[in-house]
Design a protein around this motif. Structure first.
Motif, PDB file in Angstrom:
ATOM      1  N   PHE B 264       0.837  -1.193   0.000  1.00  0.00           N
ATOM      2  CA  PHE B 264       0.000   0.000   0.000  1.00  0.00           C
ATOM      3  C   PHE B 264       0.875   1.248   0.000  1.00  0.00           C
ATOM      4  O   PHE B 264       0.692   2.169  -0.793  1.00  0.00           O
ATOM      5  CB  PHE B 264      -0.901   0.009   1.245  1.00  0.00           C
ATOM      6  N   GLY B 265       1.856   1.248   0.923  1.00  0.00           N
ATOM      7  CA  GLY B 265       2.549   2.491   1.266  1.00  0.00           C
ATOM      8  C   GLY B 265       3.324   3.124   0.139  1.00  0.00           C
ATOM      9  O   GLY B 265       3.391   4.343   0.047  1.00  0.00           O
ATOM     10  N   HIS B 266       3.912   2.271  -0.748  1.00  0.00           N
ATOM     11  CA  HIS B 266       4.660   2.955  -1.774  1.00  0.00           C
ATOM     12  C   HIS B 266       3.774   3.546  -2.875  1.00  0.00           C
ATOM     13  O   HIS B 266       3.874   4.733  -3.167  1.00  0.00           O
ATOM     14  CB  HIS B 266       5.804   2.136  -2.372  1.00  0.00           C
ATOM     15  N   PRO B 267       2.885   2.738  -3.481  1.00  0.00           N
ATOM     16  CA  PRO B 267       2.000   3.383  -4.459  1.00  0.00           C
ATOM     17  C   PRO B 267       1.222   4.551  -3.867  1.00  0.00           C
ATOM     18  O   PRO B 267       0.865   5.483  -4.578  1.00  0.00           O
ATOM     19  CB  PRO B 267       1.055   2.244  -4.862  1.00  0.00           C
ATOM     20  N   GLU B 268       0.987   4.521  -2.551  1.00  0.00           N
ATOM     21  CA  GLU B 268       0.286   5.632  -1.909  1.00  0.00           C
ATOM     22  C   GLU B 268       1.000   6.953  -2.150  1.00  0.00           C
ATOM     23  O   GLU B 268       0.359   7.971  -2.404  1.00  0.00           O
ATOM     24  CB  GLU B 268       0.165   5.367  -0.402  1.00  0.00           C
ATOM     25  N   SER B 309       5.413   1.553  -9.835  1.00  0.00           N
ATOM     26  CA  SER B 309       5.302   1.839  -8.404  1.00  0.00           C
ATOM     27  C   SER B 309       4.743   0.650  -7.632  1.00  0.00           C
ATOM     28  O   SER B 309       4.906   0.563  -6.414  1.00  0.00           O
ATOM     29  CB  SER B 309       4.416   3.063  -8.160  1.00  0.00           C
ATOM     30  N   LEU B 310       4.070  -0.264  -8.345  1.00  0.00           N
ATOM     31  CA  LEU B 310       3.531  -1.443  -7.680  1.00  0.00           C
ATOM     32  C   LEU B 310       4.609  -2.486  -7.407  1.00  0.00           C
ATOM     33  O   LEU B 310       4.331  -3.496  -6.763  1.00  0.00           O
ATOM     34  CB  LEU B 310       2.422  -2.059  -8.547  1.00  0.00           C
ATOM     35  N   SER B 311       5.822  -2.238  -7.936  1.00  0.00           N
ATOM     36  CA  SER B 311       6.850  -3.271  -7.819  1.00  0.00           C
ATOM     37  C   SER B 311       8.024  -2.850  -6.967  1.00  0.00           C
ATOM     38  O   SER B 311       9.020  -3.549  -6.910  1.00  0.00           O
ATOM     39  CB  SER B 311       7.352  -3.643  -9.214  1.00  0.00           C
ATOM     40  N   VAL B 312       7.952  -1.707  -6.310  1.00  0.00           N
ATOM     41  CA  VAL B 312       9.144  -1.213  -5.606  1.00  0.00           C
ATOM     42  C   VAL B 312       9.030  -1.293  -4.100  1.00  0.00           C
ATOM     43  O   VAL B 312       9.966  -0.947  -3.389  1.00  0.00           O
ATOM     44  CB  VAL B 312       9.453   0.264  -5.979  1.00  0.00           C
ATOM     45  N   TRP B 313       7.912  -1.788  -3.576  1.00  0.00           N
ATOM     46  CA  TRP B 313       7.580  -1.556  -2.174  1.00  0.00           C
ATOM     47  C   TRP B 313       8.658  -1.958  -1.183  1.00  0.00           C
ATOM     48  O   TRP B 313       8.815  -1.302  -0.159  1.00  0.00           O
ATOM     49  CB  TRP B 313       6.262  -2.256  -1.832  1.00  0.00           C
ATOM     50  N   ALA B 314       9.380  -3.033  -1.465  1.00  0.00           N
ATOM     51  CA  ALA B 314      10.298  -3.491  -0.419  1.00  0.00           C
ATOM     52  C   ALA B 314      11.552  -2.639  -0.310  1.00  0.00           C
ATOM     53  O   ALA B 314      12.439  -2.956   0.482  1.00  0.00           O
ATOM     54  CB  ALA B 314      10.661  -4.947  -0.647  1.00  0.00           C
ATOM     55  N   HIS B 315      11.623  -1.531  -1.065  1.00  0.00           N
ATOM     56  CA  HIS B 315      12.778  -0.659  -0.818  1.00  0.00           C
ATOM     57  C   HIS B 315      12.597   0.070   0.517  1.00  0.00           C
ATOM     58  O   HIS B 315      13.500   0.744   0.984  1.00  0.00           O
ATOM     59  CB  HIS B 315      13.045   0.310  -1.971  1.00  0.00           C
ATOM     60  N   HIS B 316      11.438  -0.089   1.131  1.00  0.00           N
ATOM     61  CA  HIS B 316      11.255   0.416   2.485  1.00  0.00           C
ATOM     62  C   HIS B 316      11.708  -0.626   3.501  1.00  0.00           C
ATOM     63  O   HIS B 316      11.643  -0.375   4.702  1.00  0.00           O
ATOM     64  CB  HIS B 316       9.776   0.727   2.732  1.00  0.00           C
ATOM     65  N   THR B 334      13.352   0.172  -8.183  1.00  0.00           N
ATOM     66  CA  THR B 334      13.386   1.528  -7.627  1.00  0.00           C
ATOM     67  C   THR B 334      14.149   2.465  -8.539  1.00  0.00           C
ATOM     68  O   THR B 334      13.735   3.610  -8.762  1.00  0.00           O
ATOM     69  CB  THR B 334      14.033   1.510  -6.232  1.00  0.00           C
ATOM     70  N   MET B 335      15.258   1.987  -9.077  1.00  0.00           N
ATOM     71  CA  MET B 335      16.018   2.840  -9.986  1.00  0.00           C
ATOM     72  C   MET B 335      15.247   3.050 -11.294  1.00  0.00           C
ATOM     73  O   MET B 335      15.252   4.143 -11.856  1.00  0.00           O
ATOM     74  CB  MET B 335      17.371   2.205 -10.302  1.00  0.00           C
ATOM     75  N   VAL B 336      14.563   2.002 -11.750  1.00  0.00           N
ATOM     76  CA  VAL B 336      13.836   2.112 -13.017  1.00  0.00           C
ATOM     77  C   VAL B 336      12.764   3.183 -12.942  1.00  0.00           C
ATOM     78  O   VAL B 336      12.539   3.932 -13.892  1.00  0.00           O
ATOM     79  CB  VAL B 336      13.211   0.746 -13.388  1.00  0.00           C
ATOM     80  N   ILE B 337      12.103   3.312 -11.789  1.00  0.00           N
ATOM     81  CA  ILE B 337      11.019   4.282 -11.712  1.00  0.00           C
ATOM     82  C   ILE B 337      11.531   5.707 -11.830  1.00  0.00           C
ATOM     83  O   ILE B 337      10.764   6.639 -12.112  1.00  0.00           O
ATOM     84  CB  ILE B 337      10.191   4.083 -10.420  1.00  0.00           C
ATOM     85  N   ALA B 338      12.830   5.873 -11.631  1.00  0.00           N
ATOM     86  CA  ALA B 338      13.397   7.209 -11.806  1.00  0.00           C
ATOM     87  C   ALA B 338      13.354   7.659 -13.254  1.00  0.00           C
ATOM     88  O   ALA B 338      13.347   8.858 -13.532  1.00  0.00           O
ATOM     89  CB  ALA B 338      14.834   7.220 -11.300  1.00  0.00           C
ATOM     90  N   VAL B 339      13.315   6.694 -14.178  1.00  0.00           N
ATOM     91  CA  VAL B 339      13.382   7.070 -15.598  1.00  0.00           C
ATOM     92  C   VAL B 339      12.126   7.828 -16.044  1.00  0.00           C
ATOM     93  O   VAL B 339      12.232   8.970 -16.505  1.00  0.00           O
ATOM     94  CB  VAL B 339      13.650   5.832 -16.477  1.00  0.00           C
TER      95      VAL B 339
END
Lengths: 356, 558, 198
Positions: B264-268, B309-316, B334-339
């Motif tokens: 939840f928290g990251h896409p949030e 954003s649905l695939s990065v959550w565990a970077h927390h 996480t790096m990919v979403i920067a693009v």
């Protein structure tokens, strides 16, 4: 509403300069904060690594900072340029600039280049992750089991038969014959996190899960840290103190810790107070009938610099205050006020002071 | 419709009706404009409350071993501050603007489901009240039963009955469960409106970017809030039915809560930021006097951001002991979403390039947004490198990073939106002098606080601590951070004063004070209750540009 | 400037967008799917991890009959919708009632199974991880079936009093979308609990 104001350029340039100077000053000051005293490293800076793991994180961080710094400079320059060059200079409200809708080539360029940067960063990072997390444990490694409690640290050395609390002693590691310390991380209650920035990245202690970290330090010294995962009321005072000792110092310390409790009969009154009250429910003192495990092991209490997981210095006054009213030092800690009479309390403190 | 018919009356005539009647109209309204305003007002109230909580935190941390508040109160403060700001400030204000603007921008008369709209708002308001009721609602053991003190992530097993006796955690859980359903309702409404109520000629590729981005946000809401709701139901099962979802003593997993929460928290946070992108994407073109650069790419990048954003959550969760392969996977995503995020920044710059930039107040805030969002994104990349994150996570560096995104990015974009659309909503311009004072004060206070805040993090200061030891090099920085907080507080007061003062005596705005190009500027300010006398037909992305420049319409080039 | 609109320069082609009821129900289904996914993930994660207590293999009996009931109710509701679209109210009501009966049978079956599990095997939601995840997942689904049955009953009552005709066909379709969703979720839950989890 289309009236033009005074020229904004000096204002914007001034603002940009101000911000840059502020940032530069901050970075400069931060780098100066690495100054340490010879014996105790007071500032637990992540940019002052004193172990293999912390160093490899530090090198990666410099690489990442260099790349992100470069990106910042490029994009900030673009922003500053655009804001200055393309500001509306005329009061002519009816003429609009050329209406450009986009450009496929430019879009491609600023997609491909970031992708390449991402690939480079990912590979550099993955290498360090593997090096740290999958590091093999040499035979000469010292093994410590760390158990997180609300709000103190239990340290056990299974091979050496030592149980202690809050202050960790580990031997320095010689690069030629490495003797790193491998810590198994467990929790007795909620989540905690072991963080001593100069020695390692943080690793959490999670109930019903076994985690591992390792410290391979090539220099002696005392390094500070604290719990880094909110664990309840006194999360803030669950401090860590790691003493990286020379081999001889470590041997001396370990030998002393292995001994049973000091049987000093002069303080028998205080010992009776301890044995006959609720103290024994929570605390253990080696070779006595006190075998409680809820609170820290007190067998060698006086070998520690601090009490209450670093919340206070280990002095007679603090010890007395802690037992009489823990909330005065660490409100919300799980040690209850023992409601002892002054006579009993003084005797007890004198007894505890014999536990070298 | 009779209550909305009354909205046609002028203010003078309305002033003659008893205030109870006005109140009743507002409480029972299903009009998207009024509900939008109600959402925004709710958010402003809780912004003040959340700001007070932040001030209490900062006063306590001003110097080491301070005793301004007890640890118990402090822990409640940071829990309530985070929960309030995310769920009862940013989310409602974004829903408020979406509700107000989307129908106007797509040429519709209202949202697809006006009653659901009202229901969603009142669920959110009720949730907020329930959360704050915890401050006075009962007191169980140890004074528990007061406000929740488990952090806004409410990690297990800290939230179990054993470690959180009383009802404080339950207030957190149920308040967010209730308002979560309100959010899902709002999401359904936005999607239904955008897909089914666009005016003739407005193909999806001709919608304003604000509509597109709110569509993506609403889609994210559907699959983001619901995992949190599911986890909260599980927590209630644990606390009240003896369940063991997160009961580590019974073999349960504390990490499972973390996974569910951060799914939840990251896409949030993208739900929070994408509407901010929407504001900036509407405002920058108008004040650069050019269309947005790369409209299709902006849409594509936003959709890509939502998916990734649905695939990065565990970077927390880099420090919780996942395997090196899991950690590496999340580093990559996480790096990919920067693009795509970077692409958007470049496109905004490309919009300004070659334009005739007017430094009106909305534009000042947008420029601040660009600068600060860039930095926030870069500190995000730093934390995306997991080993670096093993030092940075759980420290004040993270706190600085996410406040940089939320305050430096989202709140700046929100201020831009306020100054830009206030004239449309109220018919009056916000005061320029107060606006400039607000901007500069807030900018200075923001940078003083949040630039500085990175430093104690790098010097080893963890987050969520009510006090700290002197002599670790953290003392002065914390003092500076606190000073900046006060400056920001003053700036907010200036802003609120501007809102109130201008509402009553600001200069009249007219239909189109900014010479803009989207449909909301074609109706009066404020718009009539029915929005459009007759539903418009559009032939391009900038219908008012076409009308103002009939010799050179956009439809020729799109 | 008054609120003038863009002059219509060309006759617009027929402009019709999707029925918003369908869009809204699709969104609700997506949101609910996310909730169910989390419960399914929890169930699968905890398979075999209970420290004590009854295991699935020991106590679960595959509810074939009641599953057939629920899945055929998808068929009957589909048939009912078809009749309503063609204006055949009587047949619509008949199949609609049949759908409700089949759904109610499923709930009865679930209740029967829970009774057996609780009283014969001592498996409750607090017994162990299996109990917690089983009752939560199956219970969440059963709740959705119950809510669906309530709504179906409301439509039945409206239908019996003559208020449901061809004009309401689109709305009835929206409701049957929800019912199909509930059945699809059961296919997943059934597979996870009675096939994979054992």
């Amino acid at each position: 509403m289309a009236g033009k104001h005074k020229t904004e350029r000096p204002v914007l340039v001034g603002r940009a300069t101000r911000i840059l100077v502020l940032l530069g000053g901050i970075l400069l000051a931060a780098s100066l904060c690495n100054a340490t005293t010879p014996s105790e490293n007071a500032v637990p800076s992540i940019f002052d690594p004193r172990s293999t793991q912390a160093e490899s994180i530090y090198h990666l961080s410099r690489f990442v900072l260099a790349i992100t710094g470069l990106i910042f400079l490029v994009v900030f320059s673009l922003l500053a340029y655009v804001v200055i060059k393309f500001r509306n200079r005329t009061v002519d409200a009816t003429s609009e600039p050329a209406q450009v809708y986009g450009s496929t080539q430019i879009e491609l360029a600023w997609t491909v280049i970031p992708i390449l940067i991402v690939v480079v960063l990912f590979l550099a990072t993955a290498r360090v992750i593997h090096a740290i997390q999958d590091a093999p444990k040499p035979a000469a490694a010292v093994e410590v089991t760390a158990i997180g409690h609300q709000f103190w640290w239990e340290f056990r050395y299974p091979a050496l038969g030592i149980v202690t609390a809050n202050e960790l002693h580990i031997p320095v590691s010689d690069p030629a014959h490495p003797t790193p310390t491998f810590l198994k991380l467990l929790s007795a209650d909620t989540d905690h996190s072991f963080w001593v920035p100069q020695l390692a990245g943080k690793t959490d202690l999670i109930p019903n899960k076994v985690n591992e970290t390792w410290i391979d330090s090539h220099q002696t010294g005392v390094f500070l840290g604290q719990c880094a995962q909110y664990c309840g009321t006194q999360h803030a005072k669950m401090l860590l103190r790691v003493s990286v000792d020379s081999p001889e110092e470590f041997q001396t310390w370990a030998q002393a810790e292995k001994q049973p409790a000091n049987q000093d009969d002069r303080e028998i009154a205080g010992k009776r107070v301890f044995e006959r009250t609720a103290c024994v429910n929570c605390h253990a003192i080696g070779a006595t009938n006190a075998t409680g495990h809820f609170g820290p092991d007190l067998t060698h209490l006086m070998s520690r610099h601090t009490i209450a997981a670093g919340a206070a210095e280990n002095t007679k006054e603090n010890l007395r205050l802690w037992i009489q009213n823990p909330d005065a030092i660490k409100p919300g800690s799980l040690m209850p006020a023992m409601k002892l009479s002054d006579v009993d309390l003084d005797a007890l403190v004198r007894y505890l002071e014999t536990l070298q | 419709m009779s209550s909305d018919a009354m909205a046609i009356q002028t203010a003078e005539v309305r002033g003659a009706q008893p205030w109870v009647q006005t109140l009743h109209e507002w409480v029972t309204t299903v009009d998207h404009k009024r509900l939008g305003i109600l959402y925004v007002l709710l958010a402003l109230i809780f912004l003040i409350i959340g700001g007070i909580e932040a001030t209490i935190i900062r006063i306590q941390l001003m110097r080491p071993h301070n005793d301004f508040v007890s640890p118990q109160v402090f822990n409640r403060m940071f829990t309530m501050h985070g929960t309030t700001m995310i769920f009862f400030v940013i989310m409602p204000v974004m829903f408020g603007f979406a509700n107000y603007l989307v129908p106007l921008m797509i040429g519709a008369r209202d949202m697809a489901f006006p009653r659901l709209n009202a229901f969603s708002f009142w669920l959110t308001a009720f949730g907020a009240c329930l959360l704050y009721f915890s401050l006075i609602g009962g007191s169980g053991l140890y004074g528990a039963g007061n406000a929740p003190d488990v952090g806004w992530w409410a990690y297990a097993p800290l939230t179990s009955r054993a470690f959180s006796p009383g009802h404080s955690s339950d207030y957190w859980t149920i308040a967010l469960l209730v308002s979560g359903f309100g959010s899902v309702g709002a999401g359904i409404n936005i999607i239904g409106t955008i897909l089914c109520m666009r005016c003739p000629g407005m193909k999806l590729g001709r919608m304003p970017l604000l509509a597109w981005l709110n569509l993506v946000m609403a889609g994210l809401v559907l699959i983001t809030i619901t995992p949190l709701s599911a986890a909260q139901i599980m927590l209630l099962v644990d606390r009240y039915l003896g369940g063991h979802f997160f009961d580590t003593q019974a073999g349960g997993s504390a990490a499972l809560w973390m996974h569910f929460f951060w799914i939840f928290g990251h896409p949030e946070v993208y739900i929070l930021v994408i509407p901010a992108f929407a504001f900036v994407s509407e405002i920058i073109p108008v004040f650069s006097r050019k269309p947005i650069f790369g409209y299709p790419v902006m849409v594509g990048a936003t959709v890509a951001i939502a998916f990734v954003s649905l695939s990065v959550w565990a970077h927390h969760m880099f420090s919780i002991g996942m395997s090196s392969y899991s950690n590496s996977f999340f580093v990559l995503t996480t790096m990919v979403i920067a693009v795509p995020t970077g692409i958007k920044i470049f496109n905004w710059l490309g919009t300004m390039w070659g334009g005739k930039i007017q430094f009106k107040i909305p534009m000042l805030f947008c420029i601040g947004f660009l600068f600060q969002f860039l930095i926030a994104g870069l500190t995000g990349i730093m934390q995306g490198a997991a080993p670096f994150d093993w030092q940075l996570t759980g420290s004040y560096f993270v706190v600085a990073h996410f406040h940089y995104v939320i305050v430096g990015g989202i709140v700046f974009a929100l201020f831009a939106a306020f100054y830009y659309w206030f004239p449309k909503i109220t018919g009056r311009m916000l005061n320029e002098t107060l606006g400039k004072l607000h901007f500069w004060l807030f900018l200075i206070g923001f940078h003083l606080t949040f630039d500085t805040m990175h430093i104690p993090g790098m010097l080893g200061m963890p987050r969520r601590i009510y006090t700290y030891e002197p002599g670790r090099g953290w003392d002065t920085w914390n003092l500076i951070v606190t000073i900046g907080a006060f400056i920001q507080g003053v700036a907010i007061l200036v802003f609120v004063a501007n809102l109130v003062f201008s509402y009553f005596s600001g200069p009249k705005a007219g239909n189109d004070p900014w010479d803009a190009w989207t449909l909301e500027w074609s109706v009066s300010s404020p718009p009539p209750a029915y929005n459009f006398a007759s539903i418009p037909t559009v032939a391009s992305r900038r219908p008012l540009w076409d009308r103002k420049h009939p010799e050179d319409p956009d439809s020729r080039y799109e | 400037m008054s609120a003038i609109t863009t002059p219509i320069t060309q006759a617009p082609e027929a402009w019709s967008l999707t029925y918003r009821g369908k869009v809204a129900m699709a969104c609700l289904i997506i949101a609910e799917s996310a909730i169910f996914t989390i419960f399914v993930v929890a169930y699968l994660f905890y398979v075999g991890k209970s420290l004590t207590g009854p295991t699935p293999r020991e106590v679960l009996e595959t509810p074939i009959f009641y599953t057939i009931c629920l899945l055929s109710s998808s068929l009957t509701i589909h048939v009912a919708s078809g009749f309503l679209e063609r204006g055949k109210r009587g047949s619509f009501l008949g199949f609609w009632l049949l759908t409700i009966v089949l759904g109610a049978l499923f709930i009865y079956g679930t209740a029967q199974e829970w009774h057996r599990l609780i009283y014969e095997h001592g498996l409750t939601i607090s017994t162990n991880l299996f109990g917690t995840t089983y009752y939560s997942l199956v219970g969440l689904h059963a709740t959705h079936v119950t809510v669906g049955l309530l709504m179906l009953t409301v439509v039945l009552l409206f239908g019996l009093s003559g208020h449901v005709g061809r004009e309401q066909s689109a709305r009835v379709d929206v409701l049957s979308m929800y019912w199909h969703f509930v059945d699809a979720v059961w296919v997943v839950v059934f597979t996870v609990v009675y096939v994979l989890g054992r």
